[in-house]
Design a protein around this motif. Sequence first.
Motif, PDB file in Angstrom:
ATOM      1  N   VAL A   2     -30.683 -45.385  28.703  1.00  0.00           N
ATOM      2  CA  VAL A   2     -29.609 -44.998  28.444  1.00  0.00           C
ATOM      3  C   VAL A   2     -28.732 -44.893  29.661  1.00  0.00           C
ATOM      4  N   PHE A   3     -29.225 -44.501  30.980  1.00  0.00           N
ATOM      5  CA  PHE A   3     -28.452 -44.413  31.951  1.00  0.00           C
ATOM      6  C   PHE A   3     -27.958 -45.798  32.509  1.00  0.00           C
ATOM      7  N   PRO A  44     -22.896 -46.215  30.746  1.00  0.00           N
ATOM      8  CA  PRO A  44     -21.790 -46.583  31.592  1.00  0.00           C
ATOM      9  C   PRO A  44     -21.096 -48.127  31.532  1.00  0.00           C
ATOM     10  N   ARG A  45     -21.785 -49.034  30.999  1.00  0.00           N
ATOM     11  CA  ARG A  45     -21.323 -50.162  30.572  1.00  0.00           C
ATOM     12  C   ARG A  45     -20.743 -50.347  29.414  1.00  0.00           C
ATOM     13  N   LEU A  46     -20.956 -49.400  28.400  1.00  0.00           N
ATOM     14  CA  LEU A  46     -20.608 -49.548  27.077  1.00  0.00           C
ATOM     15  C   LEU A  46     -19.238 -48.519  27.019  1.00  0.00           C
ATOM     16  N   ARG A  47     -18.970 -47.547  27.848  1.00  0.00           N
ATOM     17  CA  ARG A  47     -18.135 -46.528  27.771  1.00  0.00           C
ATOM     18  C   ARG A  47     -17.538 -46.132  29.049  1.00  0.00           C
ATOM     19  N   ASP A  48     -16.515 -45.673  29.343  1.00  0.00           N
ATOM     20  CA  ASP A  48     -15.849 -45.330  30.782  1.00  0.00           C
ATOM     21  C   ASP A  48     -16.230 -43.671  30.966  1.00  0.00           C
ATOM     22  N   ASP A  95     -15.958 -36.612  30.386  1.00  0.00           N
ATOM     23  CA  ASP A  95     -16.068 -36.898  31.792  1.00  0.00           C
ATOM     24  C   ASP A  95     -16.511 -38.229  32.016  1.00  0.00           C
ATOM     25  N   ALA A  96     -15.968 -38.820  33.498  1.00  0.00           N
ATOM     26  CA  ALA A  96     -16.591 -40.124  33.945  1.00  0.00           C
ATOM     27  C   ALA A  96     -18.129 -40.128  34.201  1.00  0.00           C
ATOM     28  N   TYR A  97     -18.593 -41.395  33.885  1.00  0.00           N
ATOM     29  CA  TYR A  97     -20.240 -41.419  34.111  1.00  0.00           C
ATOM     30  C   TYR A  97     -20.161 -41.425  35.804  1.00  0.00           C
TER      31      TYR A  97
END
Length: 153
Positions: free
Chosen positions: A60-61, A65-69, A76-78
Motif C-alpha cells: 500500500v505504501f 502515492p503513485r495512484l493519488r496525490d 493530506d499529501a503523502y
Amino acid sequence: MSSNRHPLFMPLIFAGGLIFGFGLGFSHMARPEVVLDFLQFDDFGLLFVMFGAAIVTGIVFAIMPRLRDSAPLTGDAYGRRLKSFDRNVLIGGAIFGVGWGLSGICPGAAYASLGIGNVTILWAIVGMFAGAYLQGVWRSQRAASEPTPTGAD
C-alpha cells in the motif's frame, strides 16, 4: 489535524479498528500466552502475522502515492515522517519491550484481548495509561525547568 476530512473518515477509522481487532482475535494474537510463547521462541505464529501485515502495508505504501496525490479521506499529501534515532527512541523502545514481555501483549492486542473475555488484561491497560500519564507529567516538568531562550540570544 486536517479540516477538510471526508465525512466518512471517522466511521472508516472505526471500521478499520474493528477489522484489526477481529484479525488479532482470529489469529489468537490477543491471547497473552500465545505472545509469550513467541517471545520464548516456542511458537512463531506471531512472526507470520507480522510479516503478513508488513507485506500488505509495504504494498500500500508503495502503490498509493503513485495512484493519488493525496490521502482520499484527509486530503493530506503523502510523505514520509522521519524520526531521528536518538536516546529517547532507544530507551522508550526498551521500556515498551519490557512491558510487552511482562504483560505478554502489546497495546493494540490488549484491547482486542478484552473482546475475547480476558478481563485480567485490564491491569495491563491501566498500567499503560498510568505510564503514559506519568511520562507526560515528567516531560512537562522537564520542559518547564529548561531555561527559555531570550530575544538577545
